[in-house]
Design a protein around this motif. Sequence first.
Motif, PDB file in Angstrom:
ATOM      1  N   THR A  55       3.259  10.773  -0.361  1.00 18.82           N
ATOM      2  CA  THR A  55       1.812  10.716  -0.144  1.00 18.82           C
ATOM      3  C   THR A  55       1.544  10.044   1.189  1.00 18.82           C
ATOM      4  N   VAL A  68      -0.710   7.850   3.395  1.00 19.22           N
ATOM      5  CA  VAL A  68      -1.731   6.817   3.224  1.00 19.22           C
ATOM      6  C   VAL A  68      -1.985   6.175   4.577  1.00 19.22           C
ATOM      7  N   THR A  83      -3.749   0.408   3.796  1.00 22.70           N
ATOM      8  CA  THR A  83      -2.621  -0.478   3.507  1.00 22.70           C
ATOM      9  C   THR A  83      -2.730  -1.809   4.243  1.00 22.70           C
ATOM     10  N   CYS A 138      -3.495   3.290  -3.475  1.00 24.24           N
ATOM     11  CA  CYS A 138      -2.331   4.122  -3.136  1.00 24.24           C
ATOM     12  C   CYS A 138      -1.855   4.906  -4.359  1.00 24.24           C
ATOM     13  N   GLN A 173      -4.363   7.783  -5.039  1.00 23.91           N
ATOM     14  CA  GLN A 173      -4.245   8.866  -4.069  1.00 23.91           C
ATOM     15  C   GLN A 173      -2.978   9.695  -4.272  1.00 23.91           C
ATOM     16  N   SER A 174      -1.995   9.131  -4.939  1.00 27.43           N
ATOM     17  CA  SER A 174      -0.763   9.884  -5.193  1.00 27.43           C
ATOM     18  C   SER A 174      -0.839  10.762  -6.431  1.00 27.43           C
ATOM     19  N   TYR A 178     -13.723   3.755  -0.943  1.00 28.29           N
ATOM     20  CA  TYR A 178     -12.522   4.507  -1.284  1.00 28.29           C
ATOM     21  C   TYR A 178     -12.638   5.199  -2.644  1.00 28.29           C
ATOM     22  N   ASN A 238      -9.520   9.385   0.723  1.00 27.08           N
ATOM     23  CA  ASN A 238      -8.417   8.810   1.486  1.00 27.08           C
ATOM     24  C   ASN A 238      -8.860   8.354   2.875  1.00 27.08           C
TER      25      ASN A 238
END
Length: 299
Positions: free
Chosen positions: A32, A34, A39, A53, A56-57, A92, A113
């Motif tokens: 993925t 990111v 981060t 994270c 989003q995966s 987000y 994202n």
Amino acid sequence: MDNHNLSAPTCAQPLNPRGITHINARHTTRYTVVGNHLTQHRDLSLTAIGLACHIQSLPSGTRVDIKTLAARFPEGETRIAAALRELEAHGYLARTRQRLPSGRIVTHTVSYNQPVAAAEPKPPTTPRQPRQATSPSQPTAPAPEPEPEREEAEPAPTPKAPLPEPWTPDLESHRTATILLATLHHHDRRLVLSERDVRRLAPAVAAWLERGLSPDAVHHALVSNLPPRPRYPANLIAYRLTEFLPPQAPPPAPPVDETALPRLRLHSCEGCEHAIRTPAPGAYCHDCREAGAGTATAA
């Protein structure tokens, strides 16, 4: 005494690395992408960054409610709920509650994202300078590590004029307005409104419906010609509901009350003595006028 050898190697120094050393292997499957804006976010907690994270995966359609995430991770429902609120506050994550035709209320979650990916002008690129040759005896200074970019939040625009309201509140129109606002993301997934925004904007949509517009016409006015990247969909919808408000149609003319009209008095017909309503005496009824007209024609 022997001469000092200047070319002899110095004593080995102990390894003392500073900072982290990355050993990266290229991923070809199950990875993925990111952004560092997430981060290395300076306002989000570590739990929120890790949870973002993870979300989003996940493939689309995976459940990411608090109970499901608490069953997957050891943090517990309280910390996971707080992390979800952090992600929602920084753009987000977006969560809206919807009522199914069966009456059940479910939460629809949208993950972003790149929440602040606005069409901002990029800084001009400077031409690449030629590399200067350095002598072996001159040490090369290490390049300073770039600091992570911190994205500043743009202030949310607010509509200048107050939202319109219906003259006569109607429960059916308010229900239609609520459904119209809650399903805008079916046309464009960027138009996800929160439950608070739907409640705030529903009276304005009801005011449009009160002015004679159909729900399809209101829907077209709200979703047509959208900007490329709307940052604040709720304020965009509020602006359109306020600035594009159609004019109020004039009320229909009231029906004529025949009982209120003045009535003529009764008089006797000069020909047959039947009572007829005329403005003044000395008039003839319809039959006498027809007979008189026929006699006058025959003569």
